[in-house]
Design a protein around this motif. Sequence first.
Motif, PDB file in Angstrom:
ATOM      1  N   ARG A 197       0.825  -1.202   0.000  1.00 24.75           N
ATOM      2  CA  ARG A 197       0.000   0.000   0.000  1.00 24.75           C
ATOM      3  C   ARG A 197       0.865   1.260   0.000  1.00 24.75           C
ATOM      4  NH1 ARG A 197      -5.034   1.316   0.136  1.00 24.75           N
ATOM      5  NH2 ARG A 197      -5.759   3.247   1.104  1.00 24.75           N
ATOM      6  N   TYR A 198       2.056   1.155   0.579  1.00 20.34           N
ATOM      7  CA  TYR A 198       2.933   2.323   0.676  1.00 20.34           C
ATOM      8  C   TYR A 198       4.282   2.142  -0.032  1.00 20.34           C
ATOM      9  CZ  TYR A 198      -0.436   3.230   4.384  1.00 20.34           C
ATOM     10  OH  TYR A 198      -1.608   3.420   5.085  1.00 20.34           O
ATOM     11  N   MET A 211       8.214   3.599   1.813  1.00 21.28           N
ATOM     12  CA  MET A 211       7.055   4.440   1.500  1.00 21.28           C
ATOM     13  C   MET A 211       7.322   5.138   0.167  1.00 21.28           C
ATOM     14  SD  MET A 211       5.916   6.101   5.167  1.00 21.28           S
ATOM     15  CE  MET A 211       4.382   6.723   4.451  1.00 21.28           C
ATOM     16  N   PHE A 251       1.753   8.466  -4.484  1.00 18.47           N
ATOM     17  CA  PHE A 251       0.525   8.624  -3.711  1.00 18.47           C
ATOM     18  C   PHE A 251      -0.433   9.608  -4.368  1.00 18.47           C
ATOM     19  CE2 PHE A 251       3.734   7.320  -0.574  1.00 18.47           C
ATOM     20  CZ  PHE A 251       3.120   6.147  -0.137  1.00 18.47           C
ATOM     21  N   LYS A 303      -4.870   8.789  -0.670  1.00 19.40           N
ATOM     22  CA  LYS A 303      -4.008   8.152   0.329  1.00 19.40           C
ATOM     23  C   LYS A 303      -3.246   9.149   1.198  1.00 19.40           C
ATOM     24  CE  LYS A 303      -3.046   3.679  -1.886  1.00 19.40           C
ATOM     25  NZ  LYS A 303      -1.982   2.775  -2.382  1.00 19.40           N
ATOM     26  N   GLU A 342      -3.473   9.214   4.971  1.00 23.46           N
ATOM     27  CA  GLU A 342      -2.966   8.059   5.723  1.00 23.46           C
ATOM     28  C   GLU A 342      -1.482   8.181   6.062  1.00 23.46           C
ATOM     29  OE1 GLU A 342      -3.709   4.404   3.660  1.00 23.46           O
ATOM     30  OE2 GLU A 342      -5.573   5.153   2.786  1.00 23.46           O
ATOM     31  N   LEU A 343      -0.771   9.053   5.377  1.00 17.47           N
ATOM     32  CA  LEU A 343       0.682   9.060   5.466  1.00 17.47           C
ATOM     33  C   LEU A 343       1.181   9.382   6.875  1.00 17.47           C
ATOM     34  CD1 LEU A 343       1.715  10.757   2.099  1.00 17.47           C
ATOM     35  CD2 LEU A 343       1.429   8.330   2.631  1.00 17.47           C
ATOM     36  N   TYR A 365       0.935   6.394   9.213  1.00 19.81           N
ATOM     37  CA  TYR A 365       1.908   5.326   8.951  1.00 19.81           C
ATOM     38  C   TYR A 365       3.317   5.768   9.350  1.00 19.81           C
ATOM     39  CZ  TYR A 365       3.844   1.166   6.731  1.00 19.81           C
ATOM     40  OH  TYR A 365       4.473  -0.034   6.512  1.00 19.81           O
ATOM     41  N   PHE A 375      11.515   7.085   0.448  1.00 20.77           N
ATOM     42  CA  PHE A 375      10.426   7.840  -0.177  1.00 20.77           C
ATOM     43  C   PHE A 375      10.831   8.299  -1.571  1.00 20.77           C
ATOM     44  CE2 PHE A 375      13.064  11.393   0.801  1.00 20.77           C
ATOM     45  CZ  PHE A 375      12.644  12.448   0.006  1.00 20.77           C
ATOM     46  N   VAL A 435       5.513  12.467   1.113  1.00 23.10           N
ATOM     47  CA  VAL A 435       6.069  11.758   2.272  1.00 23.10           C
ATOM     48  C   VAL A 435       7.049  12.663   3.012  1.00 23.10           C
ATOM     49  CG1 VAL A 435       7.398   9.753   3.025  1.00 23.10           C
ATOM     50  CG2 VAL A 435       5.760   9.533   1.152  1.00 23.10           C
ATOM     51  N   ASN A 458      -0.264  -1.183  -6.640  1.00 22.72           N
ATOM     52  CA  ASN A 458       0.363  -0.040  -7.301  1.00 22.72           C
ATOM     53  C   ASN A 458       0.327  -0.124  -8.819  1.00 22.72           C
ATOM     54  OD1 ASN A 458       1.466   1.539  -4.974  1.00 22.72           O
ATOM     55  ND2 ASN A 458       2.428  -0.428  -4.541  1.00 22.72           N
TER      56      ASN A 458
END
Length: 309
Positions: free
Chosen positions: A33-34, A65, A69, A73, A76-77, A80, A94, A99, A217
């Motif tokens: 997801r990240y 991460m 994105f 999303k 959510e960062l 996390y 990143f 991020v 992704n």
Amino acid sequence: MKKPELLVTPITVDDILPLAEAGADAFVVGEQRYGLRLAGEFNREQVQKAIELAHSKGKKVYVAMNAIFHNEKLAELNDYIRFAADAKADGIIFGDPAVLLAVRETAPEMKLHWSTETTGTNWYTCNYWGRKGAKRAVLAREINMDSIVEIMEQAEVEIEVQVHGMSCMFQSKRSLLGNYFEYQGKVMEIENRKQQKNMFLHDKERENKYPIFEDENGTHIMSPNDICIIDELQDMLEAGVDSFKIDGILKTPEYIAAVTKLYREAIDLFAEDPDLYEDKKDELLEAIEEIQPDNRPLDTGFFFKETVY
């Protein structure tokens, strides 16, 4: 001589201790997801356990991460990142500037590794992201040895180079496999298409088979060969490259551990005496060739390609 960090991508939590024993200094973990193209899926509980195990052996863990994105999303960062900081991760990888901004808000002391796959091609760009807060830059797989040495001469941040494993040739955020199967009138869930080792694009003209898989992704097409530079490490070791990465995506835990052990031996031999490494490097390459899957030829990637301007 400063030894480079040996960075490895485990498949499961159970791989952490064996890989540490094999000589890994650090690990990349995370969830799709990240993070992009991880060797294994680690949920939050597994990330925390991996960090605990690695730290018990004096090793480091970096949380991936580095996905791209979209707006849905972004909210959510921070959560996390807060989780990664509370779990005592040693860094966050990143590519998306979102991020970077979220880390500034949530965990400003967190070490950041800038990794965009293809744009880490010169020292100026690496240093630019260093001024923005990154402590490390991950170089693109498409640059050659001369460029890497030049970057090391000017870099103000740590530099990471992939020395082994497959690399990504193409990524699309679209579900290309899903669309293809639907076009054929077949229904196939994404979970059944994720990192399938028997799925390839076959280029008959070049006689190449490109591994292909689909996840959250999008669709990923990987290189037909594996990079292997175990017998050509001298220039990068002399230049002081900070981190060598072994990418274990689509490989078995046993293979990753065996390769890690051989690269560990190569680095330690050079640190003890470059002549020892020179005498044994061909033997180390042969050892990898013996365990290499039949459908994954080894090559030196772009390390010795000529740069064309």
